[in-house]
Design an enzyme around this catalytic site. Sequence first.
Site, mmCIF file in Angstrom:
data_model
loop_
_atom_site.group_PDB
_atom_site.id
_atom_site.type_symbol
_atom_site.label_atom_id
_atom_site.label_comp_id
_atom_site.label_asym_id
_atom_site.label_seq_id
_atom_site.Cartn_x
_atom_site.Cartn_y
_atom_site.Cartn_z
ATOM 1 N N GLU A 152 -10.432 -33.356 -6.292
ATOM 2 C CA GLU A 152 -9.664 -32.160 -5.930
ATOM 3 C C GLU A 152 -8.359 -32.075 -6.699
ATOM 4 O O GLU A 152 -7.609 -31.112 -6.573
ATOM 5 C CB GLU A 152 -9.431 -32.081 -4.418
ATOM 6 N N CYS A 180 -17.402 -30.159 -0.931
ATOM 7 C CA CYS A 180 -17.071 -29.906 0.475
ATOM 8 C C CYS A 180 -15.948 -28.891 0.610
ATOM 9 O O CYS A 180 -15.470 -28.643 1.709
ATOM 10 C CB CYS A 180 -16.734 -31.205 1.199
ATOM 11 N N ARG A 230 -13.102 -34.362 8.550
ATOM 12 C CA ARG A 230 -11.652 -34.387 8.279
ATOM 13 C C ARG A 230 -10.976 -35.176 9.395
ATOM 14 O O ARG A 230 -10.597 -34.611 10.423
ATOM 15 C CB ARG A 230 -11.088 -32.962 8.245
ATOM 16 N N ARG A 247 -13.925 -38.888 5.707
ATOM 17 C CA ARG A 247 -12.801 -38.963 4.775
ATOM 18 C C ARG A 247 -11.604 -39.604 5.466
ATOM 19 O O ARG A 247 -11.297 -39.257 6.614
ATOM 20 C CB ARG A 247 -12.442 -37.540 4.341
ATOM 21 N N HIS A 297 -5.819 -24.327 6.333
ATOM 22 C CA HIS A 297 -6.604 -25.050 7.337
ATOM 23 C C HIS A 297 -6.851 -24.267 8.619
ATOM 24 O O HIS A 297 -7.867 -24.459 9.272
ATOM 25 C CB HIS A 297 -5.993 -26.423 7.596
ATOM 26 N N ASN A 343 -10.987 -26.331 -2.461
ATOM 27 C CA ASN A 343 -9.795 -25.688 -1.895
ATOM 28 C C ASN A 343 -8.554 -26.174 -2.634
ATOM 29 O O ASN A 343 -7.696 -25.396 -3.033
ATOM 30 C CB ASN A 343 -9.652 -26.017 -0.406
ATOM 31 N N ASP A 344 -8.490 -27.484 -2.802
ATOM 32 C CA ASP A 344 -7.343 -28.034 -3.530
ATOM 33 C C ASP A 344 -7.543 -27.949 -5.037
ATOM 34 O O ASP A 344 -6.593 -27.682 -5.770
ATOM 35 C CB ASP A 344 -7.096 -29.486 -3.105
ATOM 36 N N ARG A 347 -2.492 -22.573 -1.640
ATOM 37 C CA ARG A 347 -3.665 -22.052 -0.942
ATOM 38 C C ARG A 347 -3.310 -21.295 0.334
ATOM 39 O O ARG A 347 -4.131 -20.538 0.853
ATOM 40 C CB ARG A 347 -4.658 -23.187 -0.637
HETATM 41 C C1 PEP Z 1 -10.709 -29.317 -0.356
HETATM 42 O O1 PEP Z 1 -9.553 -29.461 -0.783
HETATM 43 O O2 PEP Z 1 -11.549 -28.561 -0.888
HETATM 44 C C2 PEP Z 1 -11.123 -30.038 0.857
HETATM 45 C C3 PEP Z 1 -12.368 -30.002 1.266
HETATM 46 O O3 PEP Z 1 -10.168 -30.697 1.555
HETATM 47 P P1 PEP Z 1 -9.140 -29.952 2.538
HETATM 48 O O4 PEP Z 1 -9.561 -28.528 2.662
HETATM 49 O O5 PEP Z 1 -9.164 -30.666 3.832
HETATM 50 O O6 PEP Z 1 -7.845 -30.112 1.795
HETATM 51 MG MG MG Z 2 -8.362 -31.053 0.002
#
Ligand code: PEP
Ligand code: MG
Length: 576
Positions: free
Chosen positions: A432, A503, A298, A334, A191, A455-456, A466
């Site tokens: 995710e 996203c 977020r 979200r 993040h 990402n997840d 990650r």
């Molecule tokens: C993701 O996991 O791709 C996502 C957009 O959520 P975050 O990055 O906030 O976990």
């Molecule tokens: Mg995520």
Amino acid sequence: MTKTLNGIAASDGIAVAPAYLLVEPDLSFTKKAIEDVGAEVLRFKKAITDSGAEVEAIRDVAKKTLGEEESQVFEAHLMILNDPEFTGAIETEIKNAKENAEVALDATAQNFIAIFEGMTDNPYMQERAADVRDVTKRVMAHLLGKQLPDPASIDHEVVVVAHDLTPSDTAQLNKKFVKGFVTDVGGRTAHSAIMARSLELPAVVGTETITTDVENGQLLVVDGLDGSAVILPSDAEVTKFEAKGAAFKKQKAEWRKLKDEPSTTADGKHFLIAANIGTPNDMTGVKDNGAEAVGLYRTEFLYMNSSDFPTEDDQFAAYKAVIEGMDGKPVVIRTMDIGGDKHLDYWDLPDEMNPFLGIRAIRLSLKNEAIFRTQLRALLRASAFGRLCIMFPMIGALGELRKAKQILKEEHEALSKQGVKIGKYEIGMMIEVPAAAILADQFAKEVDFFSIGTNDLIQYTMAADRGNDNVSYLYQPYNPSVLRLIKHTIDAAHAAGIWVGMCGEAAGDATMFPILLSMGLDEYSMSATSILRIRSEMKRIDTRDLAGLADKAVNESLTNADNEQLVADFMAKHSK
Ligand code: PEP
Ligand code: MG
């Protein structure tokens, strides 16, 4: 001597400035018997006076550079330093136990912290425990002759160097002076890296040794385009990097011309390009980069940037500001995704062996219904002001989705009964967790939209944290396994007649983009700073050329690298 470190390019751009080490010194101490108690008390008093002078100076800079509110915390610190109950108790302890000031300070502070933390019916007093901890650290540093880093006191241009940066550290960086950052650890989708992109701060993470290799004040280059950091660059290197930075700025200026253009392909097909935001302040970036929607807000940053749970009214104001700011364009908000690498100082959550696999996001919301319901009410009230899409994060099982929807329905009914105006809104979920992607056909019957969180999804599919640079080679967005899950999700959504977006960071990735377009993804939501680059790429692609690209990517390619090559060949042949 010049030294170059290679890491992960986390946020585009070049910065050249002196290093500022945001590294906590070792504050461990040993217990000593004291003979001259009077001298020890004086040594302690001097540490208090010096700490007070330092805090006053930091407060004054913070007031000027960060604002009145951010400087308040230092007033609280000064109150503790000037509180005879606190300092007197330490002096008494030195005298009675005939031990060194470090031991007395630590013991007394622990007592105060325990008392404050025990005041469970008074959240204000509970928060004072954190202040006592901070003040104790500072006084301890003075006793030990060490220097604490003070990011709030930065008043000249620097590159911040840290072992790791938490999202809240990143949020506190003052963009006026912080020109970029370099860390030992981290990944492209951690993040803090995501936030660096929205702040447009060049960043390199995962260098492993930057905190030991560079000293405070040494000139440092951050090359966020190729992922390197250069310590003590020569004049020729500075010139070379400055030219590289200037060329990147020029390229950005070219892209900027597309700001008000629609997101259409060479053959005139329109696909929505949206922005990811963390706070209403990011709306400037959304406008400047011509986003057609907010595809991910977020909301956890609202919780992280305050010293207590935001009230329903605070949340309502933030959501309404974003929704109204988009003038009727869609806004996907979200529900909070706390947990994993996102913590709240004021919420004492259990320590977990694997926080990313633990009580995070919707799991936490469903376990703490009162907090969840407050957020849902704020969202429902804000729905009257534009086009809201409410999205649930980290759904892994149908039961979670149904429970979340049920609670939303109850809050909707309760508000309606009170005569509160509620607008139309859509309900969606993130894809995710691999389980949700695999069962996307079932989930698609119960929501209005999906948004794929790569990402997840990648971290869980490849079983690779990650934020851990040791396994960052497994962050493979184009791996056929990941692409199969994505394609399956898109096909399932379309078969059920719902829209599907993405996203995760992969939505703004130039190599991923032609593959996603070929799969028919409807919406692409990314860091605002990636929008114009992707819009420019979109204009170079004719969708008629895309036939078969997705199939090849999931059925013929065997590796991430195969698909990188596939897209490179495709663009070389077909790019307009
Ligand atoms: C993701 O996991 O791709 C996502 C957009 O959520 P975050 O990055 O906030 O976990
Ligand atoms: Mg995520």
